[in-house]
Design a protein around this motif. Structure first.
Motif, PDB file in Angstrom:
ATOM      1  N   LYS A 122       0.829  -1.198   0.000  1.00  0.00           N
ATOM      2  CA  LYS A 122       0.000   0.000   0.000  1.00  0.00           C
ATOM      3  C   LYS A 122       0.870   1.256   0.000  1.00  0.00           C
ATOM      4  O   LYS A 122       2.007   1.243   0.465  1.00  0.00           O
ATOM      5  CB  LYS A 122      -0.902   0.019   1.239  1.00  0.00           C
ATOM      6  N   PRO A 124       1.728   4.748   1.635  1.00  0.00           N
ATOM      7  CA  PRO A 124       1.531   5.246   2.998  1.00  0.00           C
ATOM      8  C   PRO A 124       0.418   6.287   3.076  1.00  0.00           C
ATOM      9  O   PRO A 124       0.198   7.062   2.135  1.00  0.00           O
ATOM     10  CB  PRO A 124       2.886   5.866   3.342  1.00  0.00           C
ATOM     11  N   GLU A 125      -0.271   6.326   4.200  1.00  0.00           N
ATOM     12  CA  GLU A 125      -1.288   7.341   4.431  1.00  0.00           C
ATOM     13  C   GLU A 125      -0.624   8.717   4.514  1.00  0.00           C
ATOM     14  O   GLU A 125       0.455   8.860   5.093  1.00  0.00           O
ATOM     15  CB  GLU A 125      -2.045   7.052   5.712  1.00  0.00           C
ATOM     16  N   PRO A 126      -1.261   9.752   3.947  1.00  0.00           N
ATOM     17  CA  PRO A 126      -0.629  11.075   3.899  1.00  0.00           C
ATOM     18  C   PRO A 126      -0.211  11.616   5.261  1.00  0.00           C
ATOM     19  O   PRO A 126       0.883  12.188   5.380  1.00  0.00           O
ATOM     20  CB  PRO A 126      -1.706  11.958   3.258  1.00  0.00           C
ATOM     21  N   VAL A 235       4.657   0.731   3.263  1.00  0.00           N
ATOM     22  CA  VAL A 235       4.123   0.521   4.602  1.00  0.00           C
ATOM     23  C   VAL A 235       4.614  -0.826   5.100  1.00  0.00           C
ATOM     24  O   VAL A 235       4.492  -1.837   4.386  1.00  0.00           O
ATOM     25  CB  VAL A 235       2.582   0.563   4.590  1.00  0.00           C
ATOM     26  N   PRO A 242       5.066   3.931   7.950  1.00  0.00           N
ATOM     27  CA  PRO A 242       5.569   4.360   6.643  1.00  0.00           C
ATOM     28  C   PRO A 242       7.084   4.435   6.631  1.00  0.00           C
ATOM     29  O   PRO A 242       7.700   4.910   7.595  1.00  0.00           O
ATOM     30  CB  PRO A 242       4.949   5.744   6.473  1.00  0.00           C
ATOM     31  N   GLY A 271      -4.989  12.098  -2.927  1.00  0.00           N
ATOM     32  CA  GLY A 271      -5.078  11.753  -1.519  1.00  0.00           C
ATOM     33  C   GLY A 271      -4.613  12.805  -0.537  1.00  0.00           C
ATOM     34  O   GLY A 271      -4.522  12.544   0.667  1.00  0.00           O
ATOM     35  N   TYR A 273      -1.551  14.569  -0.304  1.00  0.00           N
ATOM     36  CA  TYR A 273      -0.166  14.537   0.195  1.00  0.00           C
ATOM     37  C   TYR A 273       0.446  15.932   0.291  1.00  0.00           C
ATOM     38  O   TYR A 273       1.140  16.232   1.269  1.00  0.00           O
ATOM     39  CB  TYR A 273       0.691  13.633  -0.694  1.00  0.00           C
TER      40      TYR A 273
END
Length: 338
Positions: A122, A124-126, A235, A242, A271, A273
Motif C-alpha cells: 500500500k 503510505p497514508e498522507p 508501509v 511508513p 489523496g 499529500y
C-alpha cells in the motif's frame, strides 16, 4: 560515460552470498544461510532476500543489493551514505543500513546490505508519512550550511552532481545542467529542448529561485530523499509504519522533494499529500511562486526519466512543454522586484 551496472544471472550468486556472510565480514555472527530469494524491482542491480540463522540460534532476513563496476560501486556507496544520513535524523523512517562494499573474491561486484522488511503493498497514508518527511526536512543537518552532498548519489543508474554550493539557485542550476548533459550523451541532442535552455537558465531559474534568497530571505539546506515516488515508499507489514528507501539524497530546498510528486505517474498527486506536508512546513516565500517552483523542480524529475528511459519520448516531451510554458511566462527573468 557508461553507467550501466546491472548484474547478470550468475551460477556463483549463492557462493558470493555465502562468502559475504562468513566470519570477519559485514555480519560475522551468521552461523548458516537458510535461503536466498531473488527479488524483482530493479533494472540496475540484483536484489535478494537472504534468510540466515545467527550463532545465538535466532533467525533474521536481510536485503542485499549487488551491482557491478565502478558506477555500481559508487551507486551503492551513495545509497548507503544517503540512507545513513536519513536514518540518523529519522530512524523510524527508513531501514537501518548495515554495510556496503565489494564482494570477497570478486572486486568488480559490490553490495549494499540492510535489514529486510515485508511491505504491505500500500501507499503510505498522507498524515503519518508527511509528518515523518517534514521531520526529516526540518532537521537542517547540512554540516557546512551548503547545498550538496559529500559523495555522488544516483537516481537509478544516473549519477547526480552533488558538488557543494553556497546558494540553492547555483546548486540547482549546476545539477540540472548535469542531468541534461547525461541525457544528451545517452539519447542525443534535441533541437527543441536546446532552443529553450538558454532562457530556462538565464531567466526562469533566477526568477523562481533567487527571490527565496533575496531581501533577507534564506533557503535552509534540508536533507531530501531525492527520488521520492511511490516505488520508493512503503508501509511495513504488520506495523503499518511508513518508510522510504533507495534514496538519491542531498541537501536541498525542502520543496524540491515535492517536484517528484507533480507527475501523476508517481501517485502522490492524489489523496492530499501536498496538503498533509504543508500542515507541517509552510510554503516558502514568496508563496505566489510556489506552483511554478514546483513545476521547475518537476521538470528535472521528468528529465531524470528521459535520461533513464531514453527510448520513451513522453518524458522529454513533458519537460519540454513545461520549460516552454515557464519561458513564455517569465521572459524578463529576475528583476529584483519580485
Amino acid at each position: 560515460m557508461t553507467t550501466s551496472f546491472a548484474v547478470s544471472v550468475s551460477s556463483s550468486l549463492f557462493e558470493a552470498h555465502v562468502n559475504f556472510f562468513t566470519p570477519g565480514t559485514a555480519l560475522p555472527d551468521v552461523a548458516e544461510i537458510l535461503a536466498i530469494e531473488q527479488l524483482p524491482g530493479s533494472r540496475w542491480a540484483r536484489l535478494s532476500r537472504i534468510q540466515v540463522r545467527h550463532t545465538d540460534g535466532g533467525e533474521e532476513s536481510y536485503f542485499v543489493k549487488v551491482s557491478l563496476g565502478h558506477h555500481g560501486r559508487e551507486a551503492l556507496k551513495g545509497e548507503f551514505e544517503a540512507t545513513s544520513a536519513i536514518h540518523a535524523v529519522t530512524p523510524d523512517f527508513c531501514p537501518q543500513p548495515i554495510a556496503w562494499g565489494s564482494l570477497r573474491g570478486d572486486p568488480d561486484a559490490h553490495f549494499y546490505l540492510c535489514r529486510y522488511y515485508e511491505f504491505s503493498g500500500k501507499l503510505p497514508e498522507p498524515g503519518p508519512f508527511c509528518e515523518r518527511l517534514a521531520r526529516l526536512h526540518k532537521s537542517h543537518t547540512s554540516a557546512n550550511g551548503k547545498f550538496g552532498f559529500h559523495c555522488t548519489t544516483y537516481n537509478g543508474d544516473m549519477p547526480q552532481d552533488n558538488i557543494w554550493f553556497d546558494t540553492w539557485e547555483a546548486f540547482f542550476a549546476n545539477g540540472l545542467q548535469h542531468v541534461l548533459d547525461v541525457r544528451e550523451e545517452r539519447a542525443g541532442s534535441d533541437a527543441t529542448l536546446d532552443s529553450l535552455l538558454p532562457a530556462l537558465f538565464e531567466n526562469v531559474i533566477p526568477r523562481l529561485l533567487r527571490p527565496m534568497e533575496s531581501n533577507g530571505r534564506r533557503v535552509q539546506p534540508c536533507l531530501v530523499h531525492g527520488d521520492l515516488w511511490f516505488g520508493n515508499a512503503a508501509v511495513v507489514h504488520g506495523t503499518g509504519e511508513p518508510v522510504v528507501f533507495d534514496p538519491a539524497g542531498f541537501y536541498a530546498h525542502n520543496e524540491y522533494e515535492l517536484g517528484n510528486w507533480r507527475p501523476e505517474r508517481n501517485r502522490f498527486t492524489r489523496g492530499g499529500y501536498f496538503e498533509a506536508y504543508h500542515n507541517h512546513i509552510h510554503r516558502t516565500e514568496p508563496q505566489e511562486d510556489y506552483d511554478d517552483r514546483n513545476a521547475l523542480y518537476a521538470l528535472r524529475f521528468n528529465l531524470h526519466a528521459a535520461t533513464l528511459f531514453p527510448d520513451r519520448d513522453e518524458f522529454l516531451q513533458m519537460a519540454v512543454d513545461e520549460i516552454r510554458r515557464l519561458v513564455e511566462k517569465y521572459p524578463d527573468g529576475y528583476t529584483g522586484e519580485e
